[in-house]
Scaffold this active site. Structure first.
Site, PDB file in Angstrom:
ATOM      1  N   ASP A  17      63.760  53.727  98.117  1.00  0.00           N
ATOM      2  CA  ASP A  17      62.539  54.386  97.950  1.00  0.00           C
ATOM      3  C   ASP A  17      62.585  55.532  99.008  1.00  0.00           C
ATOM      4  O   ASP A  17      63.549  55.597  99.923  1.00  0.00           O
ATOM      5  CB  ASP A  17      61.370  53.280  98.492  1.00  0.00           C
ATOM      6  CG  ASP A  17      60.042  54.087  98.462  1.00  0.00           C
ATOM      7  OD1 ASP A  17      59.615  54.847  97.891  1.00  0.00           O
ATOM      8  OD2 ASP A  17      59.232  53.541  99.124  1.00  0.00           O
ATOM      9  N   SER A  18      61.632  56.420  99.061  1.00  0.00           N
ATOM     10  CA  SER A  18      61.563  57.344  99.994  1.00  0.00           C
ATOM     11  C   SER A  18      61.326  56.703 101.345  1.00  0.00           C
ATOM     12  O   SER A  18      61.517  57.376 102.508  1.00  0.00           O
ATOM     13  CB  SER A  18      60.576  58.668  99.845  1.00  0.00           C
ATOM     14  OG  SER A  18      59.219  57.937  99.339  1.00  0.00           O
ATOM     15  N   CYS A  80      60.011  53.088  93.696  1.00  0.00           N
ATOM     16  CA  CYS A  80      59.221  54.266  94.089  1.00  0.00           C
ATOM     17  C   CYS A  80      58.824  54.763  92.696  1.00  0.00           C
ATOM     18  O   CYS A  80      59.429  55.337  91.833  1.00  0.00           O
ATOM     19  CB  CYS A  80      60.141  55.260  94.703  1.00  0.00           C
ATOM     20  SG  CYS A  80      59.403  56.707  95.170  1.00  0.00           S
ATOM     21  N   GLU A 159      49.158  53.329 105.595  1.00  0.00           N
ATOM     22  CA  GLU A 159      50.168  53.566 106.634  1.00  0.00           C
ATOM     23  C   GLU A 159      49.715  53.589 107.925  1.00  0.00           C
ATOM     24  O   GLU A 159      50.317  53.378 108.959  1.00  0.00           O
ATOM     25  CB  GLU A 159      50.892  54.853 106.197  1.00  0.00           C
ATOM     26  CG  GLU A 159      51.762  54.725 104.832  1.00  0.00           C
ATOM     27  CD  GLU A 159      52.833  55.708 104.741  1.00  0.00           C
ATOM     28  OE1 GLU A 159      52.961  56.848 105.276  1.00  0.00           O
ATOM     29  OE2 GLU A 159      53.850  55.334 103.969  1.00  0.00           O
ATOM     30  N   CYS A 191      51.112  51.934  92.837  1.00  0.00           N
ATOM     31  CA  CYS A 191      51.895  52.543  93.854  1.00  0.00           C
ATOM     32  C   CYS A 191      52.273  51.156  94.765  1.00  0.00           C
ATOM     33  O   CYS A 191      51.716  50.307  94.988  1.00  0.00           O
ATOM     34  CB  CYS A 191      50.871  53.322  94.756  1.00  0.00           C
ATOM     35  SG  CYS A 191      51.306  53.679  96.415  1.00  0.00           S
ATOM     36  N   HIS A 193      52.625  50.880  97.741  1.00  0.00           N
ATOM     37  CA  HIS A 193      51.734  50.437  98.990  1.00  0.00           C
ATOM     38  C   HIS A 193      50.789  49.354  98.690  1.00  0.00           C
ATOM     39  O   HIS A 193      50.192  48.792  99.799  1.00  0.00           O
ATOM     40  CB  HIS A 193      51.308  51.583  99.555  1.00  0.00           C
ATOM     41  CG  HIS A 193      52.306  52.686 100.252  1.00  0.00           C
ATOM     42  ND1 HIS A 193      53.189  52.939 100.023  1.00  0.00           N
ATOM     43  CD2 HIS A 193      52.257  52.941 101.913  1.00  0.00           C
ATOM     44  CE1 HIS A 193      53.869  53.757 100.821  1.00  0.00           C
ATOM     45  NE2 HIS A 193      53.329  53.701 101.972  1.00  0.00           N
TER      46      HIS A 193
END
Lengths: 278, 278
Positions: A17-18, A80, A159, A191, A193
């Site tokens: 993932d990034s 991702c 985040e 997503c 997250h």
């Protein structure tokens, strides 16, 4: 009495993932495949991928895919949404090992789950714009009414560690409202997250709505694929997992713990030059 | 002690085909979902669909789909490659109940199973020409080398009951040869008739080749879909199954037994006029 071992495949699974979002996918992999080894690469030096041109993202993903293949993984997971949308077909064409992204498994699960065939999508603006979820959902069921919704506030709030704040609650309720008005009974959380706000999502949408998470569905697809290909490790061992980052190992550890929900021991640094080596 | 029943969905699953081929799909459904009810419609009055224009096949499929929905089924299975290629998206758009075809489940299973990512397809000329298998395989893994092969002799030989003849053995060997030379490790059997020659196929291709049958994979998809939607019957009952044909009930019974491999009791006749009623 000792029985003969069946053939096992000792190679690890590569996940990238990034940043740290893909650790929710790794979390599900570690829980459902405790006997497998994993190596996770976070491309923190070049994060976030979202605002970059597709060609650039594709170039990064190709470097990382080739790097993981050189390491000797048996399968690559693109954990991702942005990289899956931008680069999955090209990675699959270039690598010898199979490559699984986060979008197709979720689309399939949503089509299986919906009863009223009205499906919502919550994702970043880039993922919504790329419309890969809509394509795959309609390839499986052309009669589904699809309601994609860009949720730009969620990733920054998650985040910033505002998981139980009033702000994240208000943001989730705000995004959920139009999907509830549209009468969807299934929502794709597109997503990596979003598993961190699962309790809030579940309360806001209620029991009659099925929430489909990329982490869960991708881990299921990886497990089925390893089983069907005969690429599994021995089921009675405990696997290992290992972390690489192109950025700062210390901040990976701090941020990563919240996403992985399992211990993060050593994090190794990989330079962009090492990644790029043919 | 009696426990409370959980909610069950008593509606049957509808399955249709132009003829008896779809009975191999019904066979797998009856074996994996013994607690569900099924109603099978064979459109024998207008068989075979293969040589007809796509628009005409689409019209037949729409009539049958609407008829099954009027009967009160909870899900429609298009147990026919030709009708799936020609009409699946339109059926999904028009019917309120979900519709599952035979192609997507097989494509997914083949992608999961292949180790060397070289996949063959054996099917009728129409199915190969429609190229839906290639599209779906490449949507899931763009790096797969796909080898489609039209096998026009197999359906007539199977329908002529030549299952253990030298001719069918020679035909299977002839078709298998170029796929084996191409080095495929997975072969999609893209025709509902082919399970009747499974033993020959398995011997000719050998243990290292995975054979993917539409009947098995479609039944799995139906079972998963009913479970995820909460559309299942109570698991402790034995379900019922029922046959309708637009053609001759007596010849359906004779021909059908070989494909179903389970008893076929009564077969009801449905006129084309009854089918066409809105």
């Amino acid at each position: 009495m000792r029985f003969y071992n069946r053939a096992v495949d000792p190679r690890p699974v590569g996940v990238f993932d990034s940043g740290v979002g893909g650790l929710t996918v790794l979390h599900e992999c570690l829980v459902t495949m405790p006997h497998e080894d994993f190596v996770y690469l976070g491309d923190h030096a070049r994060l976030p991928y979202g605002p970059r041109p597709l060609d650039e993202i594709r170039g990064f993903a190709r470097e990382i895919g080739a790097f993981l293949e050189r390491l000797g993984v048996k399968l690559v997971v693109v954990a991702c949404n942005t990289a899956t949308s931008a680069a999955l077909p090209q990675l699959q064409e270039e690598l010898r090992v199979p490559v699984i992204g986060v979008i197709a498994p979720e689309a399939h699960a949503a089509v299986q789950a919906t009863r009223n065939r009205r499906v919502g999508l919550m994702a970043t603006e880039g993922t919504v714009a790329a419309s890969r979820y809509a394509e795959l959902v309609h390839a499986l069921d052309a009669g589904i009414e699809f309601f994609p919704l860009a949720c730009p506030e969620l990733v920054p709030l998650i985040e910033a560690d505002e998981l139980d704040s009033e702000r994240i609650d208000a943001a989730v309720r705000g995004y959920a409202a139009p999907l509830k008005r549209a009468g969807v009974d299934t929502v794709i959380l597109g997503c990596t997250h979003y598993p961190l706000v699962q309790p809030t999502l579940q309360r806001v949408f209620g029991r009659s709505t099925t929430l489909v998470f990329s982490a869960v569905e991708t881990a299921r697809e990886v497990a089925e694929t390893l089983a069907k290909k005969g690429f599994e490790q021995s089921p009675d061992r405990e696997g290992d997992y290992r972390f690489l980052t192109t950025g700062d190992p210390a901040s990976f550890r701090v941020m990563g713990k919240r996403f992985l929900q399992l211990p993060i021991r050593e994090v190794e640094h990989v330079t962009l030059a090492e990644l790029a080596l043919a």
